[in-house]
Design an enzyme around this catalytic site. Structure first.
Site, PDB file in Angstrom:
ATOM      1  CB  ALA A 374      39.826  32.483  46.427  1.00  0.00           C
ATOM      2  CE  LYS A 420      38.435  36.240  31.504  1.00  0.00           C
ATOM      3  NZ  LYS A 420      37.159  36.678  31.955  1.00  0.00           N
ATOM      4  N   GLY A 491      33.635  45.105  39.975  1.00  0.00           N
ATOM      5  CA  GLY A 491      34.466  45.907  40.831  1.00  0.00           C
ATOM      6  C   GLY A 491      35.856  44.984  41.346  1.00  0.00           C
ATOM      7  CB  SER A 492      36.703  41.748  40.774  1.00  0.00           C
ATOM      8  OG  SER A 492      36.684  41.369  39.606  1.00  0.00           O
ATOM      9  CB  VAL A 496      36.381  46.559  32.352  1.00  0.00           C
ATOM     10  CG1 VAL A 496      37.029  45.389  31.399  1.00  0.00           C
ATOM     11  CG2 VAL A 496      34.939  45.928  32.738  1.00  0.00           C
ATOM     12  CB  THR A 513      39.422  44.903  23.459  1.00  0.00           C
ATOM     13  OG1 THR A 513      38.190  44.126  24.122  1.00  0.00           O
ATOM     14  CG2 THR A 513      40.593  44.755  24.755  1.00  0.00           C
ATOM     15  NE  ARG A 581      42.710  42.706  27.361  1.00  0.00           N
ATOM     16  CZ  ARG A 581      42.186  42.954  28.651  1.00  0.00           C
ATOM     17  NH1 ARG A 581      42.945  43.616  29.432  1.00  0.00           N
ATOM     18  NH2 ARG A 581      41.112  42.101  29.029  1.00  0.00           N
TER      19      ARG A 581
END
Length: 650
Positions: A374, A420, A491-492, A496, A513, A581
């Site tokens: 991780a 991502k 909450g990681s 955000v 954004t 961004r």
């Protein structure tokens, strides 16, 4: 000193109760004789009066001992309940049986009515004094009500709701400035129009807005012990249309309703608003994989890594190794696990996955059976500005860890990836796609018996092809490599949600954004449970894709968080749009267009058909990337990433 005073007062109360019981028990059986003989003392025969006088004092003394054994002198009578009533009944039955047996066989055979009436009087007088204090308090609160500053609407007329109601209105109520439940909502139509402790159940959830306006409600308490996340979300969405503060029972009471008070209530969180129905997994295969095994978690102090450690610990591993570069996070999860699992063999190590020597020393010493990888840089804008660091930590760090797993007999290597990595538009996503390609390459080479062809990438002043670190022999490895890909977790670190919370606490503005940006969200425990499940079912080489549910508009997320704070979006807290961004997408994709999707036995876990690529060419590109990254050639690194990841659109 206060404690001593409280103990003295408690003893005084107990002594007074003993004296009261001694007198009333003696009096009860005299009253029984008196009633038996038409309420005339003069007609009570001496053959009954004398045995009564002979036996009553020893019986009263024995009854005091029985009462003490049943705990009737240790209760707090302000909170007297059915428990105390039950104890009083049991104590009275026991003492009465002793009296019947003793009088009949050792003193004199008394009339049956003597025992019946005597037992009845004994019980009633004993109960009267013990419950009188609570009744007086209730009468005082009901007869002398005061205006409360906060009118409360209670949702839930079940046992949990009743406990909250009594705690608010009677135990902690009755003082100026306190809260007071003035109306109850429940979807059970059988309860409508009926009352609980003088408070009316006015209707179902369709009456919430009406009740808020009519009763000038300021707070809403959701007191339903058994409620699904989707049902709770629907209730919260209705309550959010008001300006009321919303509170709920914490999860511990949702699972097991015990002694509940208003102090147990918690504020509604964004997880409650976005949460899905709980994922129910059969984890027998996870338990079989982890129990009795040595498990290593890299990045074990991070948000995902620490939750991996928590859930792995439940399955009784032989040894759990936390490996992290940041000592504060590692120390926190170490203390938590030691407190919760004091007998578990827990090892906490500090080190970087960039350091090949450190990584190999850990694998050589502890020989983990399973490695959950991780450790990674995950912050998109920061990695855009520092692409060399993304390569060093994400790509090269993954390679070195995967190599050590292969070399030292690890059975399974599970990479934590991200959505991502799908058609990446940023450096972070592209490096995670490289990590997936590394996993696929290792799995292919191990299956082909060509693990000796995997170079031993090191960076400390020696040639990367040197034998400073002993390389593996062909056909000696058996490690299975898999990747698990999922989206954002609530909450990681770096997400955000913590950012929005901080901005709201500071009075705004909340920065977005783009107004149309969407993301997939999952809770951390939910994501980790699926990671463990996917890892247990893996056979090697797969890229698992977790079902992230429905996408969430970040604008809606921001508005929800502002409303949950009791504020109004664009009135109390401004929402400001700052533009996308560098490298940021409007939406995340679960799969590349070239990839297919295969179902697994679990409908929440899918397998992506991997894109084919040339492994030897990829290894060559990875070597070049490592050299460029350690020479800090940022522009050249980004160009080389484009050459390596064909789907990179950054």
């Amino acid at each position: 000193m206060d404690l001593i005073n409280r103990i003295k007062h408690w003893h005084k109360v107990a002594y007074l109760l003993v004296a009261y019981d001694f007198v009333t028990i003696s009096f009860s059986y005299f009253m029984a004789l008196w009633f038996r003989f038409d309420c005339h003392f003069s007609v009570i025969p001496p053959e009954y009066l004398n045995p009564y006088m002979f036996g009553i004092l020893p019986y009263a003394a024995i009854s005091i001992v029985i009462y003490w054994l049943f705990g009737l002198y240790r209760s707090i009578w302000r909170f007297a309940s059915f428990y105390e009533l039950e104890k009083m009944i049991m104590a009275t039955v026991v003492t009465s049986l002793i009296n019947i047996f003793g009088m009949t066989f050792f003193v004199y055979r008394m009339p049956v009515s003597y025992f019946v009436f005597g037992t009845g009087f004994q019980f009633m007088l004993g109960i009267a004094i013990r419950f009188s204090y609570r009744f007086i308090l209730l009468m005082r609160y009901q007869s002398a009500p005061v205006e409360a500053d906060t009118n409360v609407l209670l949702i839930g007329a079940g046992s949990a709701g009743r406990m909250i109601l009594r705690d608010v209105n009677f135990v902690n109520g009755g003082t100026q400035g306190s809260a007071k439940v003035v109306a109850i909502i429940d979807d059970n139509s059988n309860k409508w129009g009926r009352y609980i402790d003088g408070v009316e159940v006015i209707g179902g959830r369709d009456k919430i807005l009406y009740a808020v306006e009519k009763y000038e409600i300021k707070e809403i308490y959701i007191a339903i012990a058994n409620i699904t996340p989707s049902e709770k979300r629907n209730l919260i969405n209705i309550c959010k249309e008001t300006s009321c503060r919303i509170k709920q029972l914490p999860n511990i009471y949702a699972e097991k309703a015990g002694v509940i008070s208003a102090g147990n209530l918690q504020n509604i969180t964004i997880e409650d608003v976005l949460g899905r129905d709980p994922i129910k997994l059969h984890q027998e295969d996870v338990a079989a994989q982890l129990q009795g095994k040595v498990v290593l978690v890299t990045g074990g102090g991070g948000s995902i890594g620490s939750e991996l450690c928590r859930q792995i610990a439940k399955y009784q591993p032989k040894q759990l190794i936390i490996f992290d570069v940041y000592e504060n996070n590692a120390y926190d999860i170490q203390l938590e696990l030691k407190r919760k699992y004091p007998d578990m063999n827990l090892v906490t190590l500090i080190g970087s996955v960039r350091d090949a020597r450190r990584v190999e020393s850990v694998f050589e010493k502890y020989r983990p059976n399973i490695c959950y990888h991780a450790a990674a840089h995950k912050h998109v804008p920061l990695m855009e500005d520092s692409p060399c660091e993304a390569i060093k930590n994400n790509a090269v760090g993954t390679y070195k860890t995967a190599y050590a797993a292969m070399k030292y007999g690890c059975d399974k290597f599970v990479l934590i990836s991200t959505d991502k990595a799908v058609n990446p538009t940023n450096v972070m996503g592209a490096t995670k796609r490289i990590c997936e390609m590394i996993i696929q390459t290792f799995d292919y080479m191990v299956r082909s018996g060509r693990e000796n062809e995997m170079p031993c990438l090191i960076t400390h002043n020696v040639d990367v092809d040197s034998n400073e670190l002993e390389c593996v022999k062909p056909g000696s490895a058996h490690c299975e490599y898999v990747a698990v890909r999922f989206g954002n977790v609530l909450g990681s670190n770096g997400s955000v949600v913590p950012l929005f919370k901080k901005q709201i606490a500071q009075g705004g503005p909340v920065t977005l954004t783009h107004k149309d940006i969407i993301r997939y969200f999952m809770t951390i425990p939910e994501a980790v449970s699926l990671v463990l499940k996917a890892g247990a079912n893996a056979s090697g080489g797969e890229i698992f894709v977790l079902d992230m549910g429905e996408p969430v508009k970040i604008l809606d997320l921001a508005r929800n968080m502002i409303e949950l704070a009791g504020l109004k979006p664009d009135v109390d807290i401004e929402i400001e749009y700052i533009g996308l961004r560098p490298g940021e997408k409007l939406y995340e994709e679960k799969l590349m267009s070239e990839e297919g999707l295969k179902e697994t036995e679990n409908h929440l876990i899918h397998v992506a058909e991997p894109i084919k690529f040339d492994s030897e060419e990829f290894i060559g590109n990875l070597k070049s990337l490592m050299h460029l990254a350690y020479e800090n050639e940022a522009d050249d690194v980004v160009q080389k990433i484009r050459d390596t990841v064909s789907t990179f659109r950054g």
